[in-house]
Design an enzyme around this catalytic site. Structure first.
Site, PDB file in Angstrom:
ATOM      1  N   ASP A   1     -10.386   4.484  -1.374  1.00  0.00           N
ATOM      2  CA  ASP A   1     -11.067   3.481  -0.549  1.00  0.00           C
ATOM      3  C   ASP A   1     -12.596   3.458  -0.708  1.00  0.00           C
ATOM      4  OD1 ASP A   1      -8.497   3.297   0.326  1.00  0.00           O
ATOM      5  OD2 ASP A   1      -8.985   3.389   2.452  1.00  0.00           O
TER       6      ASP A   1
ATOM      7  N   ASP B   1       0.830  -1.201   0.000  1.00  0.00           N
ATOM      8  CA  ASP B   1       0.000   0.000   0.000  1.00  0.00           C
ATOM      9  C   ASP B   1       0.871   1.261   0.000  1.00  0.00           C
ATOM     10  OD1 ASP B   1      -2.033   1.818   0.411  1.00  0.00           O
ATOM     11  OD2 ASP B   1      -2.881   0.798   2.151  1.00  0.00           O
TER      12      ASP B   1
END
Ligand code: GLA
Length: 382
Positions: free
Chosen positions: A208, A148
């Site tokens: 997200d 990430d």
């Protein structure tokens, strides 16, 4: 289950018959399926939560439905020892024992890190320790890494993303262990164009998701146009599932799952598997629906028509049939129609309702379903 039956009964279906009647190419051959701790547990996740998820998957039908990866997201990281080896924090303790436990259930295990000095939640990242971390993940027995971007933004230029991701991919390859490599950098720099070339098996295409219809639907319906970049071993990832987390109603979760399977998206459940309702489990494990996602042809579906809030999406399947999703993004019930010729099907086809496991019968030219607000119908035409 009562709610589910109710859902089926409010969908008025008409079939109008006008006429006479990896880290490697051998991993992620179909979109990865499993569970990830983030959407429900976020930073509170513990080893006990991960064990409970593995227990649930192995015993509630999810494993049989194809859910295999049990993935720890952020917040497992502790400090490094004097040789630079990463250690789990006190919530995780013995990582090897945890992975062995997951493997003992016939499942696979996933872990998380960042190419930056810190993860998004501020824990220790892999910056400067890529080789050691890859070795450590392999020693523990992990089968999947989500990598990430997070604080990498502070130490690299965005233009360096391909080399930064390739560096970890190459380190994973050197471990000799097949490890699914999941790129997470929110779709920056059109990652779908280069994700596969740096060894990505999947790459996030967006920021997200959250457990709200508006966010989920914007992400899902915006995936149109990316279909040429997906295929066996390399998938677009519109983020993990929110099914069962409580922020959407049943019809909205049906839309979420229908869209994700048509998109050949990775199916990583993001709810608390040890506490889910039968309705949630039924959505996650509907085998005919999951089969659309896992179809061996590996084609990502696309939008066929859009009339205001009403959309038709289609995904060609290996057996020559086509999975078709009829979606109502509107605020009240509406009929949605698919013309078979628009999805490349013959004039007369057999229609099967996948959510309800029901043959609708033979239809000519079109199929119409009246769909509740924010709902969906998923059919297979053959
Ligand atoms: C980012 C990712 C999420 C999750 C968190 C963890 O926001 O996009 O999926 O991994 O970091 O901190």
């Amino acid at each position: 289950m009562k709610k589910f039956l109710l859902h089926a009964s409010v969908i008025w279906v008409v079939c109008i018959a006008w006429t006479t009647h990896a880290a490697g190419s051998n991993v992620a051959a179909t979109p990865p399926m499993g569970w990830n701790s983030w959407n429900h547990f976020a930073c509170k996740v513990t080893a006990a939560d991960v064990r409970a998820a593995a227990d649930a998957i192995a015993s509630n039908g999810m494993k049989d439905a194809g859910y295999i990866y049990v993935n720890i997201d952020d917040c497992w990281e502790g400090t490094r020892d004097e040789e630079g080896r990463i250690r789990p924090n006190e919530k995780f303790g013995d990582m090897k024992a945890l992975v062995d436990y997951v493997h003992g259930k016939g499942l696979k295990a996933g872990i998380y890190s960042s190419p930056g000095p810190k993860t998004c939640a501020g824990y220790e990242g892999s910056y400067g320790h890529e080789e050691k971390d890859a070795q450590q993940y392999a020693e523990w027995g992990f089968d999947y890494l989500k990598y990430d971007w997070c604080s990498a933004e502070k130490v690299y230029q965005r233009s360096q993303m391909p080399e930064v991701y390739k560096k970890m991919h190459d380190a994973l390859v050197r471990t000799g262990r097949p490890i699914v490599f999941s790129l997470c950098q929110y779709g920056y720099d059109r990652v779908w164009r280069w994700g596969s070339s740096v060894g990505g098996n999947l790459w996030r295409t967006t920021e997200d998701i959250s457990d709200h219809y508006d966010r989920m639907s914007v992400i899902g319906f915006d995936q149109d146009g990316l279909e040429s970049y997906a295929g066996p071993g390399h998938w677009n990832d519109p983020d993990m599932l929110e099914v069962g987390n409580g922020g959407m109603n049943h019809d909205e979760y049906i839309t979420h799952m229908s869209l994700w399977v048509l998109l050949a998206a990775p199916l990583l459940a993001g709810n608390d598997l040890s506490k889910m309702t039968p309705e949630t489990l039924a959505i996650l494990t509907n085998k005919e629906v999951v089969a659309v996602d896992q179809d061996s042809k590996g084609v990502q579906g696309r939008r066929i028509t859009q009339e205001g809030p009403l959309e038709v999406w289609a995904k060609p399947l290996a057996d020559g049939s086509v999975a078709v999703g009829l979606f109502n993004r509107g605020e009240s019930g509406n009929p949605v129609t698919v013309r078979f010729k628009d999805v490349g099907a013959p004039t007369t086809v057999k229609v099967r309702d996948l959510w309800n496991h029901k043959d609708v019968g033979s239809c000519s030219d079109t199929y119409t379903a009246t769909i509740p607000r924010h709902g969906a119908v998923l059919i297979k035409v053959q």
